[in-house]
Design a protein around this motif. Structure first.
Motif, PDB file in Angstrom:
ATOM      1  N   UNK B 200      15.480  38.202  28.133  1.00 58.21           N
ATOM      2  CA  UNK B 200      14.780  37.504  29.220  1.00 58.21           C
ATOM      3  C   UNK B 200      13.311  37.935  29.292  1.00 58.21           C
ATOM      4  N   UNK B 201      13.069  39.254  29.215  1.00 56.70           N
ATOM      5  CA  UNK B 201      11.691  39.756  29.322  1.00 56.70           C
ATOM      6  C   UNK B 201      10.860  39.308  28.114  1.00 56.70           C
ATOM      7  N   UNK B 202      11.512  39.303  26.950  1.00 62.44           N
ATOM      8  CA  UNK B 202      10.806  38.850  25.743  1.00 62.44           C
ATOM      9  C   UNK B 202      10.402  37.381  25.879  1.00 62.44           C
ATOM     10  N   UNK B 203      11.315  36.601  26.439  1.00 65.25           N
ATOM     11  CA  UNK B 203      11.015  35.178  26.626  1.00 65.25           C
ATOM     12  C   UNK B 203       9.865  35.015  27.620  1.00 65.25           C
ATOM     13  N   UNK B 204       9.930  35.771  28.722  1.00 65.77           N
ATOM     14  CA  UNK B 204       8.870  35.663  29.737  1.00 65.77           C
ATOM     15  C   UNK B 204       7.521  36.086  29.165  1.00 65.77           C
ATOM     16  N   UNK B 205       7.563  37.017  28.199  1.00 63.83           N
ATOM     17  CA  UNK B 205       6.319  37.493  27.583  1.00 63.83           C
ATOM     18  C   UNK B 205       5.862  36.563  26.466  1.00 63.83           C
ATOM     19  N   UNK B 206       6.644  35.503  26.242  1.00 61.62           N
ATOM     20  CA  UNK B 206       6.253  34.543  25.207  1.00 61.62           C
ATOM     21  C   UNK B 206       6.518  35.015  23.795  1.00 61.62           C
ATOM     22  N   UNK B 207       7.359  36.031  23.641  1.00 64.68           N
ATOM     23  CA  UNK B 207       7.605  36.573  22.307  1.00 64.68           C
ATOM     24  C   UNK B 207       8.784  35.903  21.602  1.00 64.68           C
ATOM     25  N   UNK B 208       9.634  35.249  22.387  1.00 65.05           N
ATOM     26  CA  UNK B 208      10.753  34.539  21.781  1.00 65.05           C
ATOM     27  C   UNK B 208      11.141  33.414  22.737  1.00 65.05           C
ATOM     28  N   UNK B 209      12.173  32.660  22.355  1.00 64.72           N
ATOM     29  CA  UNK B 209      12.587  31.541  23.202  1.00 64.72           C
ATOM     30  C   UNK B 209      14.059  31.636  23.541  1.00 64.72           C
ATOM     31  N   UNK B 210      14.433  31.056  24.680  1.00 60.02           N
ATOM     32  CA  UNK B 210      15.837  30.887  25.008  1.00 60.02           C
ATOM     33  C   UNK B 210      16.440  29.859  24.062  1.00 60.02           C
ATOM     34  N   UNK B 211      17.750  29.976  23.788  1.00 58.67           N
ATOM     35  CA  UNK B 211      18.473  28.882  23.143  1.00 58.67           C
ATOM     36  C   UNK B 211      18.580  27.744  24.163  1.00 58.67           C
ATOM     37  N   UNK B 212      18.899  26.528  23.723  1.00 57.55           N
ATOM     38  CA  UNK B 212      19.036  25.424  24.696  1.00 57.55           C
ATOM     39  C   UNK B 212      20.039  25.749  25.800  1.00 57.55           C
ATOM     40  N   UNK B 213      21.154  26.415  25.438  1.00 55.86           N
ATOM     41  CA  UNK B 213      22.162  26.719  26.458  1.00 55.86           C
ATOM     42  C   UNK B 213      21.658  27.806  27.435  1.00 55.86           C
ATOM     43  N   UNK B 214      20.961  28.802  26.885  1.00 56.07           N
ATOM     44  CA  UNK B 214      20.362  29.818  27.753  1.00 56.07           C
ATOM     45  C   UNK B 214      19.356  29.172  28.698  1.00 56.07           C
ATOM     46  N   UNK B 215      18.571  28.252  28.146  1.00 54.11           N
ATOM     47  CA  UNK B 215      17.560  27.562  28.963  1.00 54.11           C
ATOM     48  C   UNK B 215      18.236  26.758  30.073  1.00 54.11           C
TER      49      UNK B 215
END
Lengths: 290, 349
Positions: B200-215
């Motif tokens: 979650x933190x990595x996604x918020x930092x723009x370093x990775x993305x959620x999968x469609x289901x996570x999103x």
């Protein structure tokens, strides 16, 4: 450039420090606040003082507490000694009796205050040495009153781990509902010749449950208080915990209080402020000054 | 110019304060290489509630707290430590048991909470009865169902222990161990248990993305859950009745406040590392996230204090529940549960 006037009446003490290449003058004031002033902005310092005699000659005050149970019958309250409550008629034997006196200040005839630094005292009937509150190195002179608090101020109830009189090893702290037990009275009472237990743990430092009480003890007339150089002036104070039951019901009706709330408040403060914590006349009476 | 303050010291001697403060004031130089140990606020986190103002954080203080956390000397019969019920691999919650066992196998009445990001917590325990991180350990240390000690006995024990005499002196410069220093050391350790490196933190930092289901789960989470489990700490530190029962075995917050309006309310727990901290709820009655989401969807029990947001349940479809669970697993922080800084220290004595 600033010019600084440091008045003795503010009871300040000064330290200085060097940090980050900048020299600061740090002024600690008795109200707990601190002033920091970069030294390179100070032109000169003037220190004015009321009287050098006043601050150079110092003496001590000892407040000697003697505990009675009720005003009229002069029963001494001591651990393990049965006493009878004059109003309720209950026969009670205390196994524990402890309470906090804190934030002590003495006011002198000029209206100036001497304030004790870390001012928390746990009075414990089982520990004779705790019945003498000792205040050292007060400026000589006449003192008109002592201001103090029964209980522990709210700040120390919400600021984490404490030490000294406020240590949790003194068994005057509620762990499950953070806060100090301001007064603890435990023992037994007679109920139709049977011995039953009582346990009153009184506390509450905020809102409707607050029992922390600021008080004043006046020294005047026959009990005028003068501090003399290198001497200890002893103030005899009679304490009357019987007032806990001035407004609270007989121990036969209520024999246990273990948290802040209306019952604790009734016992501590009483109706119309007649309880032990609040009674302006009879819970702490100045009897003698020597 | 710099001589003036020295002269001022002389005036202190004439002050009528009981104890004039003449001690030198030292401030640690935070830029120095020798003092790199500090509390680092993760990006996006608010300011912590605990600020170490009376308990300056040091490497030695933290390490001492860590030793104490893992040491059963803190219990009456040396059988139980903090770690017994707060294990790192479970996000510093218990070993997947509903109710924890203390000394003599006594059982506690509530599920051991996960110790995560405590420096931001405004109160402690499920009912919020404890108001400060430094005094929280008093509850488990002195509870007769947990470590069963008295503070006086504990301090006496530690003062007889050569290892701890040395450690406390190194950490706090004291010859005698006090309850205050014991609690300060524990707070230095527990307040540093920071989890902020989940997917979650990595996604918020723009370093990775959620999968469609996570999103999908995240979008649902923001609508259905985030009101109480507020980002980025995933709790708003409020007390709520989450609808577990209509007649209460445990009155929760009411025990502390004596207010019937608080009946059955418990503190909203963080959801960080929720994957590792099962079982769930204040009494550990729900064993997996599927049960929790099913309960929140259509198992809510009504009562006068039930949280308004749960009045009709969350009404999530099976797929929606699944998506939220997939999202919740992005709050798992493997660097937190494997961080050697938090692990049991070796060569203890």
């Amino acid at each position: 450039m600033k010019k600084i006037l440091v008045a003795a009446s503010m009871f300040m003490s000064l330290v200085y420090q060097v940090s980050y290449g900048q020299t600061y003058m740090k002024i600690h004031r008795n109200n707990g606040s601190t002033l920091e002033i970069p030294v390179n902005t100070i032109d000169s310092v003037t220190y004015s003082t009321i009287s050098s005699n006043l601050v150079n000659s110092k003496g001590n005050i000892s407040i000697d507490l003697s505990h009675k149970f009720g005003m009229m019958n002069e029963q001494t309250l001591a651990i393990g000694k049965p006493v009878v409550h004059p109003m309720k008629g209950d026969t009670m034997t205390f196994s524990k009796f402890k309470y906090f006196i804190s934030n002590v200040k003495f006011k002198n005839a000029d209206g100036m205050y001497w304030t004790e630094g870390e001012s928390y005292h746990l009075v414990d009937l089982a520990k004779p040495e705790s019945l003498n509150l000792s205040f050292k190195d007060l400026p000589a002179g006449t003192y008109t009153q002592m201001e103090y608090t029964i209980g522990v101020d709210s700040a120390r109830n919400v600021s984490g781990a404490q030490t000294g009189a406020l240590s949790t090893t003194n068994d005057m702290y509620w762990s499950w509902k953070s806060g100090y037990i301001m007064l603890k009275a435990e023992g037994t009472y007679k109920d139709n010749n049977a011995d039953k237990m009582f346990a009153f743990h009184l506390g509450g430092f905020s809102g409707a449950n607050n029992i922390v009480t600021k008080r004043t003890m006046v020294f005047e007339g026959a009990t005028a208080l003068t501090v003399t150089k290198d001497q200890t002036s002893t103030v005899g104070v009679e304490v009357n915990p019987g007032l806990l039951w001035h407004s609270a019901p007989s121990v036969k009706e209520v024999n246990m209080i273990h948290m802040p709330g209306a019952a604790a408040k009734l016992m501590a403060l009483g109706d119309s402020g007649m309880g032990f914590f609040a009674n302006p006349m009879y819970s702490f009476q100045v009897k003698s000054v020597k | 110019m710099r001589i003036i303050p020295l002269l001022l010291i002389l005036f202190i001697l004439t002050s009528c304060k009981k104890e004039a403060i003449i001690k030198p004031v030292t401030i640690p130089n935070l830029n120095s290489d020798t003092n790199t140990f500090s509390f680092e606020k993760p990006v996006g986190f608010p300011n912590p509630f605990y600020n170490f103002s009376n308990n300056p954080l040091t490497q030695k203080g933290f390490e001492l707290g860590r030793f104490l956390f893992y040491d059963p000397i803190l219990s009456l019969d040396s059988s139980v430590s903090c770690n017994t019920c707060h294990a790192q691999q479970h996000g510093f919650s218990d070993h997947n048991v509903p109710l924890s066992k203390g000394i003599f196998g006594f059982s506690s009445t509530r599920n051991a909470p996960a110790l995560i990001n405590l420096a931001w917590s405004t109160s402690f325990m499920w009912d919020g009865g404890v108001n400060h991180i430094e005094v929280q350990p008093l509850v488990p240390l002195t509870s007769e169902h947990e470590l069963g000690e008295t503070m006086a006995n504990l301090v006496e024990k530690l003062n007889k222990n050569v290892f701890y005499k040395k450690k406390f002196k190194e950490a706090f410069g004291v010859e005698t161990i006090t309850d205050q220093k014991l609690l300060h050391a524990l707070a230095q350790f527990t307040s540093m248990l920071i989890s902020s490196n989940a997917k979650y933190d990595q996604v918020m930092a723009g370093k990775t993305n959620f999968t469609p289901q996570e999103q999908q789960g995240y979008e649902l989470f923001k609508i259905k859950c985030a009101n109480c489990h507020t980002e980025p700490l995933f709790t708003d530190y409020s007390y709520r009745n989450s609808g577990l029962e209509s007649k209460f075995k445990d009155i929760g917050r009411e025990k502390v406040t004596q207010d019937p309006a608080d009946r059955g309310k418990f503190k909203v727990p963080t959801l960080r590392n929720i994957e590792f901290t099962y079982p769930y709820m204040h009494d550990g009655r729900l064993f997996n996230l599927e049960q929790v989401l099913a309960f929140k969807s259509n198992g809510i029990q009504d009562s006068p204090t039930l949280d308004i947001s749960l009045k009709n349940g969350l009404n999530l479809s099976k797929d929606e529940q699944k998506a939220i669970i997939v999202f919740l697993k992005t709050l798992s922080d493997n660097t937190f549960i494997s961080n050697p800084k938090y692990a049991e220290p070796v060569n203890q004595q």
